[in-house]
Every structure is written in structure tokens, then in C-alpha cells.
Design a protein around this motif. Sequence first.
Motif, short mmCIF file in Angstrom:
data_model
loop_
_atom_site.label_atom_id
_atom_site.label_comp_id
_atom_site.label_asym_id
_atom_site.label_seq_id
_atom_site.Cartn_x
_atom_site.Cartn_y
_atom_site.Cartn_z
N GLN A 259 2.37 -6.07 3.86
CA GLN A 259 3.72 -5.55 4.06
C GLN A 259 4.44 -5.37 2.73
OE1 GLN A 259 5.64 -8.22 6.81
NE2 GLN A 259 4.21 -7.75 8.47
N ALA A 260 4.23 -6.31 1.80
CA ALA A 260 4.85 -6.19 0.48
C ALA A 260 4.30 -4.97 -0.26
CB ALA A 260 4.61 -7.46 -0.32
N ILE A 261 3.00 -4.76 -0.16
CA ILE A 261 2.39 -3.60 -0.81
C ILE A 261 2.85 -2.31 -0.16
CG2 ILE A 261 0.19 -2.42 -1.25
CD1 ILE A 261 -1.10 -5.22 -1.42
N ARG A 262 2.83 -2.30 1.16
CA ARG A 262 3.23 -1.10 1.91
C ARG A 262 4.68 -0.72 1.61
NH1 ARG A 262 2.05 -2.98 6.48
NH2 ARG A 262 -0.13 -2.32 6.45
N GLY A 263 5.53 -1.73 1.47
CA GLY A 263 6.94 -1.48 1.23
C GLY A 263 7.29 -1.32 -0.24
N GLY A 264 6.29 -1.39 -1.10
CA GLY A 264 6.55 -1.24 -2.52
C GLY A 264 7.34 -2.38 -3.11
N ASN A 265 7.28 -3.55 -2.48
CA ASN A 265 8.06 -4.70 -2.94
C ASN A 265 7.22 -5.51 -3.95
OD1 ASN A 265 9.61 -7.02 -3.23
ND2 ASN A 265 10.29 -6.99 -1.09
N ALA A 266 7.23 -5.06 -5.18
CA ALA A 266 6.42 -5.70 -6.22
C ALA A 266 6.87 -7.13 -6.49
CB ALA A 266 6.49 -4.88 -7.50
N GLN A 267 8.16 -7.38 -6.37
CA GLN A 267 8.67 -8.72 -6.65
C GLN A 267 8.15 -9.73 -5.63
OE1 GLN A 267 12.95 -8.89 -6.90
NE2 GLN A 267 12.99 -11.05 -7.48
N GLU A 268 8.19 -9.35 -4.36
CA GLU A 268 7.69 -10.25 -3.32
C GLU A 268 6.18 -10.44 -3.46
OE1 GLU A 268 7.41 -10.60 1.57
OE2 GLU A 268 8.55 -8.97 0.65
N LEU A 269 5.47 -9.37 -3.78
CA LEU A 269 4.02 -9.46 -3.95
C LEU A 269 3.68 -10.41 -5.09
CD1 LEU A 269 1.18 -8.47 -3.23
CD2 LEU A 269 1.54 -6.58 -4.85
N GLU A 270 4.38 -10.26 -6.22
CA GLU A 270 4.11 -11.15 -7.35
C GLU A 270 4.43 -12.59 -7.01
OE1 GLU A 270 5.41 -11.91 -12.01
OE2 GLU A 270 6.15 -10.15 -10.95
N ALA A 271 5.50 -12.83 -6.26
CA ALA A 271 5.88 -14.19 -5.88
C ALA A 271 4.79 -14.85 -5.04
CB ALA A 271 7.21 -14.18 -5.13
N MET A 272 4.21 -14.08 -4.11
CA MET A 272 3.15 -14.63 -3.27
C MET A 272 1.89 -14.89 -4.08
SD MET A 272 3.57 -12.50 0.30
CE MET A 272 2.37 -13.55 1.11
N ILE A 273 1.56 -13.97 -4.98
CA ILE A 273 0.39 -14.16 -5.83
C ILE A 273 0.58 -15.37 -6.73
CG2 ILE A 273 -0.95 -13.16 -7.73
CD1 ILE A 273 -0.39 -10.41 -6.50
N ARG A 274 1.78 -15.50 -7.30
CA ARG A 274 2.08 -16.61 -8.20
C ARG A 274 1.98 -17.94 -7.46
NH1 ARG A 274 4.20 -16.46 -13.01
NH2 ARG A 274 4.93 -14.31 -12.72
N GLN A 275 2.52 -17.98 -6.25
CA GLN A 275 2.47 -19.21 -5.46
C GLN A 275 1.02 -19.65 -5.23
OE1 GLN A 275 3.78 -18.94 -1.34
NE2 GLN A 275 4.66 -20.99 -1.46
N ALA A 276 0.16 -18.67 -4.88
CA ALA A 276 -1.25 -18.99 -4.67
C ALA A 276 -1.92 -19.41 -5.97
CB ALA A 276 -1.96 -17.79 -4.06
#
Length: 296
Positions: A259-276
Motif C-alpha cells: 500500500q505504501a508503494i502503491r500510494g507513493g508514500n516513500a516516508q511510510e515505506l522507509e519507516a517500515m523498512i527501518r523498523q525491520a
Amino acid sequence: MFNQLGVIGCGLMGGSFALAMKKAGLVRRVVGYSKSPSTTDAARRMGVIDIAAESALLAVSGSDIVLLAVPVAATESTLKAIRHLVRSDVLLMDVGSTKSDVVEAATRALGRQRSSFVPAHPIAGKESSGVQHADAALYQGRQVILTPLDETRPELVQKATDVWSALGCQVLKMAPHHHDEAFAAVSHLPHLLAYAYFSSVARQPSGRDFLSLAGPGFRDFTRIAASDPAVWRDILMANRQDLLAQSQRFRNVLDQLEQAIRGGNAQELEAMIRQASEGRAQWQLGGPSAPAAKSK
């Protein structure tokens, strides 16, 4: 020291246990049986076992410690075949990757002899199966989970703990359902994902071309997809309830990433990647721990 070890299933796990016991000087003689005579013959030629038994029952005869190293789906039939020679003082263990089904099988198959049974799961193995890959050091430095039945004799639980400790293992004790829940998350789901991921790439029209470009990351991620198909079929089916629950949790997180990728939400995507990424780093520094486990 044990006088005789009976190994039922002289493959990687059973063969490695026999070699480790010999190397540690914990057993005088090893008697082995496998469904395939060629496996038993190879184990004898390699010095993994000293005597080849013609049946599982004969491998138990005269043994004061017995290890079942058979597919989990074969546990109940194997226990039924040997129960008449399982004495009350015999230490009987398995090495299955699921435990609730093994405990239930022992309850049905062994009757009063189940007091001798100490279910065990050594967290060790290789992608390559077979006695030719048996290794005396396979269990060195590994965790072993014991999930004794309520009826298991305490002195045999202690004896099992002493054996695995002498082989260089850290021994933990868990309830069978806690074991299966934990390993659905950290072992069974990763195997399922590795199978699915490799197949999803390989089955594409250009899959062969894509695979020719794969590097170390792809090899690391898909390494366990080379594991024994029959063994892992049985494991995944045996623990299907906990596995499907973990698979659904994975789908939920994957959906969030998509959903983050589809919506172009780079900030949310990075936050999830960083958390992992940070969680993985912390786990690596602290080492894996089994929830609800107790050191023995």
C-alpha cells in the motif's frame, strides 16, 4: 555411558547423533535401522552404526537409549512398531520439527510406555539430507528443545538434558503448543516463503533468464528451498494451524508495504523498512531466544 544406542532412521539427523555420541564417548555400540536397506548399509560402511538391524523393533532390542529420526508423519507407526520393547528405563527421544502432533502420536501409540518418551527438537540441520552428510559436529553449539509429556519420568528428562548438553547443546524446555507456535514463525513460515518465492520467479516466462542474474542475496533468501521436499511437506502439514496464522500475519505486513508503494508514500515505506532493519540488528546482537522457554 550408554551400552547401546538404537537409531531408527540413519539419515542426516540420526546419523549425526550417532557420530556425536561416539565422538563424545557416550555409547559403546550403535545399532541402526532405516526403511531403505541401502541407507543402513551405507551407515554401517561409514562407521555411523556398528550393527544394521532388520527392523525398527530389533534396533530397540537391548538398547538403553533410542533415537527416532523419521519423518514426523511416520512417528506414530514407528512408535507402535517398537513399543513392546521400550522398557521403563529406556530413554526414547525423537528429533521432529513439530511437537504437538508427536506428543499426541506417542499418547496413542505407546500407552504406559510413554513415560520413557522425551520429545526433542534439535535446532540443527542442513539443506542436504542423507547419511552421507552426517556430521558429528552438527549439534555442537545448537539449541535443543525438549517437550516432555506430563507422564514422562523426570529422571529421563534429566538424562536427555545431560545427553544433549554433553553433545555441546543448549537445552531448553517448552510446552509442545508453545514450541509449534514459535517455530511456525521462525522456521516453518520461512520455508513456505522460500518455496513460494523461488517458484514465483522460476515459473515466469523469463524466469530462467532472471535466475541467471541472481546474486548472493537471492541465494541466501532461497537457500532453504533446497530442503528435503517430503520432510518439509510433513512438517508444514503437521503444523498447519500455527503456520497459517503466521502466514496471515505476514500477508498483513506485506499488504502494508504494498500500500505504501502503491500510494507513493516513500516516508511510510522507509519507516517500515527501518523498523525491520533495526529489529533485525537488535536480534542479531542479542541472539535468538525462544519465548516461554526455560533453561535446564
